[in-house]
Design an enzyme around this catalytic site. Structure first.
Site, PDB file in Angstrom:
ATOM      1  N   HIS A 185       0.511   0.145 -13.580  1.00 14.79           N
ATOM      2  CA  HIS A 185       1.272  -1.076 -13.863  1.00 14.79           C
ATOM      3  C   HIS A 185       2.753  -0.711 -13.871  1.00 14.79           C
ATOM      4  CE1 HIS A 185       1.760  -5.179 -15.243  1.00 14.79           C
ATOM      5  NE2 HIS A 185       2.756  -4.700 -15.976  1.00 14.79           N
ATOM      6  N   ILE A 219     -10.902  -7.460 -11.863  1.00 11.37           N
ATOM      7  CA  ILE A 219     -12.070  -6.615 -11.580  1.00 11.37           C
ATOM      8  C   ILE A 219     -13.275  -7.194 -12.326  1.00 11.37           C
ATOM      9  CG2 ILE A 219     -13.033  -4.296 -11.958  1.00 11.37           C
ATOM     10  CD1 ILE A 219     -10.939  -4.381  -9.787  1.00 11.37           C
ATOM     11  N   LEU A 230      -4.528  -7.165  -6.754  1.00 15.08           N
ATOM     12  CA  LEU A 230      -4.125  -8.347  -7.520  1.00 15.08           C
ATOM     13  C   LEU A 230      -5.273  -9.219  -8.013  1.00 15.08           C
ATOM     14  CD1 LEU A 230      -0.912  -9.305  -5.531  1.00 15.08           C
ATOM     15  CD2 LEU A 230      -1.182  -7.821  -7.525  1.00 15.08           C
ATOM     16  N   GLU A 285       6.410   6.017  -9.392  1.00 14.87           N
ATOM     17  CA  GLU A 285       5.016   5.943  -8.920  1.00 14.87           C
ATOM     18  C   GLU A 285       4.734   7.062  -7.926  1.00 14.87           C
ATOM     19  OE1 GLU A 285       4.164   1.216  -9.616  1.00 14.87           O
ATOM     20  OE2 GLU A 285       4.788   1.798  -7.619  1.00 14.87           O
ATOM     21  N   ASN A 294      -5.663   1.968 -13.298  1.00 19.35           N
ATOM     22  CA  ASN A 294      -4.704   1.038 -12.698  1.00 19.35           C
ATOM     23  C   ASN A 294      -3.307   1.591 -12.932  1.00 19.35           C
ATOM     24  OD1 ASN A 294      -3.648  -1.483 -11.641  1.00 19.35           O
ATOM     25  ND2 ASN A 294      -3.178  -2.055 -13.768  1.00 19.35           N
ATOM     26  N   GLY A 343       0.779  -1.240   0.000  1.00 16.91           N
ATOM     27  CA  GLY A 343       0.000   0.000   0.000  1.00 16.91           C
ATOM     28  C   GLY A 343       0.808   1.286   0.000  1.00 16.91           C
ATOM     29  N   ASP A 389      -4.700  -5.264 -18.401  1.00 16.82           N
ATOM     30  CA  ASP A 389      -3.576  -4.392 -18.780  1.00 16.82           C
ATOM     31  C   ASP A 389      -3.669  -3.821 -20.193  1.00 16.82           C
ATOM     32  OD1 ASP A 389      -2.406  -4.665 -16.288  1.00 16.82           O
ATOM     33  OD2 ASP A 389      -1.129  -6.322 -16.898  1.00 16.82           O
ATOM     34  N   ASN A 412       1.629   2.996  -2.614  1.00 18.55           N
ATOM     35  CA  ASN A 412       0.924   3.902  -3.533  1.00 18.55           C
ATOM     36  C   ASN A 412      -0.339   4.448  -2.883  1.00 18.55           C
ATOM     37  OD1 ASN A 412       2.052   4.094  -6.451  1.00 18.55           O
ATOM     38  ND2 ASN A 412       2.407   1.975  -5.833  1.00 18.55           N
TER      39      ASN A 412
END
Ligand code: GAR
Length: 190
Positions: free
Chosen positions: A105, A89, A86, A175, A103, A12, A146, A14
């Site tokens: 990646h 959805i 992970l 990120e 998302n 977590g 993706d 991010n």
């Protein structure tokens, strides 16, 4: 105020960066909920420390339309951010939140994406393939893993001496630098 739900499965970092960004900056966005599929995940502790409500939901609960939409609706969620989440959805969620789910990646998609490509596995694959750069991709979530429309990419060099851990650190730095700002600019206006 645009209400954001962050979906995360583990560490977590991010999620924490995004929560802090919206708490500290004057913006029309607010992280209202963290959804996590793992009891005891570090992201839950981070959310608690920052005063953000969190909920743990099993895969079955997440895939249960009434249950999942009920949780999001009761918090008035406008935008969903996947940050190290992970599970796949469910389609009903993609349809309901079309162009409102993003998302991150940890590679330059379409390289090193797809099922099973997450976290450290991505960085190991980048090093093993001898790439001289990698990066991050922030993209809309579509039905194909993706492959949703790309919103933003940032690059970083990979040196011949870099290990997967070195690459991971560089990617985490990217990120931290970009993810929250891109969410803000994409959804919350400038
Ligand atoms: C991040 O590097 C994110 O890009 C990646 O998982 C990490 C989660 O770290 N996501 C994926 O690989 C998705 N396929 P965090 O839990 O510390 O934010």
């Amino acid at each position: 105020m645009k209400k954001i739900a962050i979906f995360a499965s583990g560490n977590g970092s991010n999620a924490e960066n995004i929560i802090r960004y919206f708490q500290e900056k004057e913006s029309s966005g607010e992280v209202a909920l963290v959804v996590c599929n793992k009891v005891g995940a570090k992201v839950l502790e981070r959310a608690g420390r920052l005063g953000v409500e969190s909920v743990v939901m099993s895969r079955d609960e997440i895939n249960d339309r009434q249950r999942m939409l009920g949780v999001l609706d009761s918090h008035g969620i406008d935008i969903i951010v996947l940050a190290g989440f992970l599970l796949m959805i469910p389609e009903f969620l993609i349809e309901r939140y079309r162009d409102r789910i993003v998302n991150i990646h940890p590679s330059l998609l379409p390289k090193f994406g797809g099922k099973g490509m997450y976290g450290h596995y991505v960085h190991e694959a980048v090093v093993a393939s001898g790439e001289n750069e990698t990066g991050i991709t922030i993209h809309y979530v579509s039905e194909i893993c993706d492959e949703g429309r790309i919103i933003f990419q940032a690059r970083t060099p990979v040196l011949p001496s870099d290990t997967a851990d070195d690459v991971e650190k560089k990617v985490h730095d990217l990120e931290r630098e970009h993810f929250a700002r891109v969410i803000d600019e994409t959804f919350c206006g400038l």
